[in-house]
Design an enzyme around this catalytic site. Structure first.
Site, PDB file in Angstrom:
ATOM      1  N   PRO A  87      50.815  41.930  52.032  1.00  0.00           N
ATOM      2  CA  PRO A  87      51.960  40.715  51.463  1.00  0.00           C
ATOM      3  C   PRO A  87      50.590  40.637  49.967  1.00  0.00           C
ATOM      4  O   PRO A  87      49.318  39.795  50.072  1.00  0.00           O
ATOM      5  CB  PRO A  87      51.918  40.114  52.089  1.00  0.00           C
ATOM      6  N   GLY A  91      46.336  35.874  50.567  1.00  0.00           N
ATOM      7  CA  GLY A  91      44.564  35.385  51.220  1.00  0.00           C
ATOM      8  C   GLY A  91      44.343  37.025  52.001  1.00  0.00           C
ATOM      9  O   GLY A  91      42.978  36.765  52.612  1.00  0.00           O
ATOM     10  N   LEU A  92      44.847  38.115  51.797  1.00  0.00           N
ATOM     11  CA  LEU A  92      44.572  39.365  52.381  1.00  0.00           C
ATOM     12  C   LEU A  92      44.228  40.290  52.064  1.00  0.00           C
ATOM     13  O   LEU A  92      43.439  40.943  51.893  1.00  0.00           O
ATOM     14  CB  LEU A  92      45.965  39.856  53.812  1.00  0.00           C
ATOM     15  N   GLY A  93      43.470  39.237  51.074  1.00  0.00           N
ATOM     16  CA  GLY A  93      42.982  40.453  49.718  1.00  0.00           C
ATOM     17  C   GLY A  93      43.531  42.068  49.136  1.00  0.00           C
ATOM     18  O   GLY A  93      43.222  42.371  48.720  1.00  0.00           O
ATOM     19  N   SER A  94      44.793  41.299  48.712  1.00  0.00           N
ATOM     20  CA  SER A  94      46.438  42.621  48.304  1.00  0.00           C
ATOM     21  C   SER A  94      45.261  43.084  46.875  1.00  0.00           C
ATOM     22  O   SER A  94      45.458  44.039  46.446  1.00  0.00           O
ATOM     23  CB  SER A  94      47.696  41.521  48.248  1.00  0.00           C
ATOM     24  N   ALA A  96      42.286  42.659  45.492  1.00  0.00           N
ATOM     25  CA  ALA A  96      40.878  43.775  45.437  1.00  0.00           C
ATOM     26  C   ALA A  96      41.344  44.780  45.355  1.00  0.00           C
ATOM     27  O   ALA A  96      41.362  45.693  45.235  1.00  0.00           O
ATOM     28  CB  ALA A  96      40.212  43.254  46.599  1.00  0.00           C
ATOM     29  N   ASP A 138      35.819  40.137  48.877  1.00  0.00           N
ATOM     30  CA  ASP A 138      37.091  41.047  48.657  1.00  0.00           C
ATOM     31  C   ASP A 138      36.804  42.155  48.424  1.00  0.00           C
ATOM     32  O   ASP A 138      37.512  43.303  49.111  1.00  0.00           O
ATOM     33  CB  ASP A 138      38.066  40.584  48.103  1.00  0.00           C
TER      34      ASP A 138
HETATM   35  O1  PMV Z   1      42.478  33.486  50.126  1.00  0.00           O
HETATM   36  P1  PMV Z   1      41.520  34.117  49.575  1.00  0.00           P
HETATM   37  O2  PMV Z   1      41.454  35.407  50.336  1.00  0.00           O
HETATM   38  O3  PMV Z   1      41.201  34.651  47.990  1.00  0.00           O
HETATM   39  O4  PMV Z   1      40.258  33.901  50.232  1.00  0.00           O
HETATM   40  C1  PMV Z   1      39.322  32.308  50.033  1.00  0.00           C
HETATM   41  C2  PMV Z   1      37.214  32.608  50.345  1.00  0.00           C
HETATM   42  C3  PMV Z   1      37.383  30.641  50.115  1.00  0.00           C
HETATM   43  O5  PMV Z   1      36.299  31.029  50.064  1.00  0.00           O
HETATM   44  C4  PMV Z   1      38.214  30.255  50.511  1.00  0.00           C
HETATM   45  C5  PMV Z   1      37.491  31.261  48.437  1.00  0.00           C
HETATM   46  C6  PMV Z   1      35.847  32.589  47.802  1.00  0.00           C
HETATM   47  O6  PMV Z   1      36.028  32.551  47.087  1.00  0.00           O
HETATM   48  O7  PMV Z   1      34.735  32.708  48.791  1.00  0.00           O
END
Ligand code: PMV
Length: 301
Positions: A87, A91-94, A96, A138
């Site tokens: 998705p 926050g799952l790295g789509s 990257a 990521d």
């Molecule tokens: O939401 P994501 O997958 O982009 O993760 C962010 C992770 C943080 O630690 C909040 C920010 C970072 O750049 O490490």
């Protein structure tokens, strides 16, 4: 024609605190983005977002990959076709995954001979160019796969248990959340710094528990990490209800993964409980994904 895929990722421990140099553990999961690249008369990018040429408003990551690769090895035209099970923006790295998979595809098609380290590093530069800021985590984890201790990039064993992701489908901005956490730290450094160091310690203690496959205790520490994330203001009611639903359905532990404020949560669970955990997440209003931890990073299909 070359087809490549790259995985998404979850944080078992340490998001936010990792921005301040603390330890974190990040794992590749087998939810993948597939891209196909082939020579073409012109530049064409096809994805569920639409069909465009170089277009930073619709396809910022693939556009930037194409421009960067063109500077390394000029080409007339390339067609990139993107299909993703990850998705977007949750926050799952789509971002990257699409960046790294496209880089690997073009590397193979054009004979660039990039190492995996170079792919991860160029991928990180591209994320910075598109987003303004990005941690290298990521792009590194989605290139290499596996379980990685950050910042040392030490590779740990793959977890041998179930993993379920719950998506709240609530939009959240990583940039905004990181900036809110920074403001909180500036206002109350004597309170927030020890919270970051305790979060980092959940990753350090977590590493020793992962080494002996004590997932019950790993889950407990994920729950501790979740309480600390809540205390720095990155939780939300939707995430909380998915997290409690997963725990009540038999997960070892459940927490936010990534920036929080919406997006996804992750639960680890005994294999025989993943269906129950998944159903509980769905009943609590989330979109549930049962997946697997994977040692497979970016790969040619
Ligand atoms: O939401 P994501 O997958 O982009 O993760 C962010 C992770 C943080 O630690 C909040 C920010 C970072 O750049 O490490």
């Amino acid at each position: 024609m070359v087809t490549c895929s790259a995985p998404g990722k979850v944080y078992l421990f340490g998001e936010h605190a990792v921005v301040y140099g603390e330890n974190a553990i990040c794992c590749a999961v087998d939810i993948r983005t597939h891209i196909t690249v082939e020579e073409n008369d012109s530049v064409l990018i096809e994805s569920p977002l639409g069909t465009t040429g170089i277009d930073y408003s619709v396809h910022p990551y693939v556009s930037e990959v194409l421009e960067k690769v063109r500077a390394m090895s000029p080409f007339e035209g390339i067609k990139v076709h993107v299909e993703s099970d990850i998705p977007i923006g949750s926050g799952l790295g789509s971002s990257a995954a699409v960046t790294v998979a496209t880089l690997k595809g073009l590397d193979n098609l054009l004979g660039l001979d990039l190492s995996l380290e170079e792919i991860a590093s160029i991928g990180h530069e591209i994320e910075i160019q598109v987003q303004g800021a990005a941690s290298p985590t990521d792009t590194y984890v989605c290139t290499m796969g596996g379980t990685v201790m950050i910042p040392d990039r030490k590779h740990l064993d793959l977890l041998d248990c179930g993993v379920v992701i719950g998506n709240t489908n609530v939009f959240s901005s990583t940039k905004e959340l990181v900036s809110n956490v920074s403001a909180l730290k500036d206002a109350y450094p004597e309170l927030i710094s020890p919270i970051f160091s305790t979060i980092g310690n959940t990753a350090i203690r977590g590493e020793t528990l992962l080494a002996v496959k004590d997932y019950k205790e790993v889950g407990k520490l994920m729950n501790v990490n979740q309480g600390l994330l809540d205390s720095i203001g990155v939780n939300c009611p939707e995430l909380s209800s998915l997290i409690y639903a997963a725990r009540n359905a038999g997960a070892f532990g459940a927490k936010i993964t990534g920036a929080g404020g919406g997006g996804c949560m992750v639960a680890i669970a005994p294999e025989d409980k993943v269906e129950d955990v998944s159903q509980a997440i769905s009943e609590a209003g989330g979109v549930s994904l049962i997946t697997k931890f994977t040692g497979q990073g970016v790969r040619i299909e």
